[in-house]
Enzyme design. Structure first.
Site: not given
Ligand code: PLP
Length: 392
Positions: A57, A110, A182, A207
């Site tokens: 961790r 998101y 992000d 992704k």
């Molecule tokens: C732009 C964006 N940020 C963050 C996330 C969250 O990521 P995770 O699903 O890996 O927790 C997503 C998930 O679809 C996303 O599309």
């Protein structure tokens, strides 16, 4: 050693075979803990007086290679890996803000990031506002005396609107406010926020970085100072770490990132044009379209316009859902950046937690669909979309 190009660093960055028994591929250290040769060594490692691993961790060799590779790719001092994109988002935000602070956020994020902002407001009195961030004035006017962080998605999920990162970073610098981006929709191959003056980069590595739909993970890149603080507080004590095996899979996936992204982008460009010309399609939202409002921003800050297209179809929410049900090759699924083309209905799926009036203000209508263009032959993807649109 001389700095290498991106396509080379995705394969070699942060890894020296000689340090690992000449193993071509980074080894998987599937272990929860590390042994000390004696009690004093344990004491020294805990005190930070001796380098070495303690417990997974707090750090793991496979994970460390991934973190170093990400830092190189994003042009950052340091990287950190997490068990999901949301673990990364929450660790960063909870490190930057405290009760009573304010977060200025791009107008559209998101759905679970929206949920986290709500939770922070309800439980810890951390307020937030959304801003289009279209001009410097726009950003300056939206800042509050207690704004502790600016949080941006660009392209915004799922409206595909863009935010000019350099412009926002310039305003933030005047006030000493950190800018968090992000970068999930772009990956470091298409956009490098730190080079544009931003401070922290977050990825849902689930992704494009993974690219194969078999890992849920998050990554953060930023300064050594800030990420050391995250590692020793919100990462260590909340504990949303990545597993060594998932880190190993991400290192494997990363090697082909530029090759995959080129193909995603090539396919997306052809499909965006084809979709825009179909009579059942109302509007296409794709940053590579020269008629798109934000095309000039895309040209400036993105290497290519990306592999995600959103579009609205004529009709109602039910028509949008019927259209999805007619698809044969394309899978109905949330997530993006995989080899398989995926489509989802944001209003009832990824952004269903966002109240309808807020969704509408963000530009997410009931007939909007988000298409993550895969690596299949674009003609086959189009054939599937077309047969479903023709019946609309
Ligand atoms: C732009 C964006 N940020 C963050 C996330 C969250 O990521 P995770 O699903 O890996 O927790 C997503 C998930 O679809 C996303 O599309």
């Amino acid at each position: 050693m001389e700095k290498k190009r991106f396509e080379t660093e995705v394969i070699h960055g942060g890894y020296n075979t000689e340090d690992y028994h000449d193993s071509l591929v980074p080894p998987l250290f599937q272990t929860s803990t590390f042994t000390f040769s004696n009690a004093k060594q344990g004491e020294r490692r805990f005190a930070g007086e001796e380098e070495g691993f303690i417990y997974s961790r707090l750090g793991n060799p496979t994970v460390k290679i991934l973190e170093e590779r990400l830092a190189i790719l994003e042009g950052a001092e340091k990287g950190l890996a997490f068990g999901s994109g949301m673990a990364a988002v929450s660790a960063v935000l909870f490190s930057l803000v405290k009760a009573g602070d304010h977060i200025l956020c791009s107008k559209g994020v998101y759905g679970c990031t929206f949920g986290l902002l709500q939770l922070m407001e309800e439980k810890f009195n951390i307020q937030h506002d959304f801003s289009l961030m279209e001009t410097k004035e726009n950003v300056r006017n939206a800042l509050q005396p207690n704004t502790a962080c600016i949080y941006i998605e660009t392209p915004i999920n799922p409206t595909m609107k863009l935010v000019d990162l350099q412009m926002v970073a310039e305003v933030a610098r005047e006030k000493g406010i950190p800018v968090v981006v992000d970068n999930t929709f772009c990956s470091p191959y298409l956009q490098k926020p730190i080079e544009l003056g931003c401070d922290v980069v977050i990825h849902s590595a689930t992704k494009y970085i993974c690219g194969h739909g078999d890992v849920v993970a998050g990554l953060v890149a930023g300064s050594e100072d800030f990420l050391n603080k995250v590692a020793l507080t919100t990462q260590k004590d909340i504990g949303g770490i990545i597993s060594p095996f998932d880190a190993w899979l991400l290192l494997r996936g990363l090697k082909t990132l530029p090759v995959r992204m080129d193909r995603h982008c090539e396919n997306a460009e052809k499909l965006a044009t084809a979709l825009a010309a179909h009579p059942a399609v109302e509007q296409v939202f794709y940053p590579g379209d020269p008629n798109n409002r934000d095309y000039h921003i895309a040209k400036r800050q993105m290497h290519k316009p990306g592999g995600v297209i959103s579009f609205t179809i004529k009709g109602t929410k039910e028509d949008a859902q019927t259209f999805l049900d007619r698809l044969e090759l394309i899978k109905i699924a949330v997530s993006l950046g995989d080899a398989e083309t995926l489509i989802q209905h944001p209003a009832t799926m990824t952004h269903s937690v966002v109240p309808k009036d807020v969704r509408t203000e963000m530009g997410i209508s009931d007939t909007m669909l988000r298409l993550s263009v895969g690596l299949e032959a674009w003609e086959d993807i189009w054939q599937d979309l077309k047969q479903a649109l023709d019946k609309a």
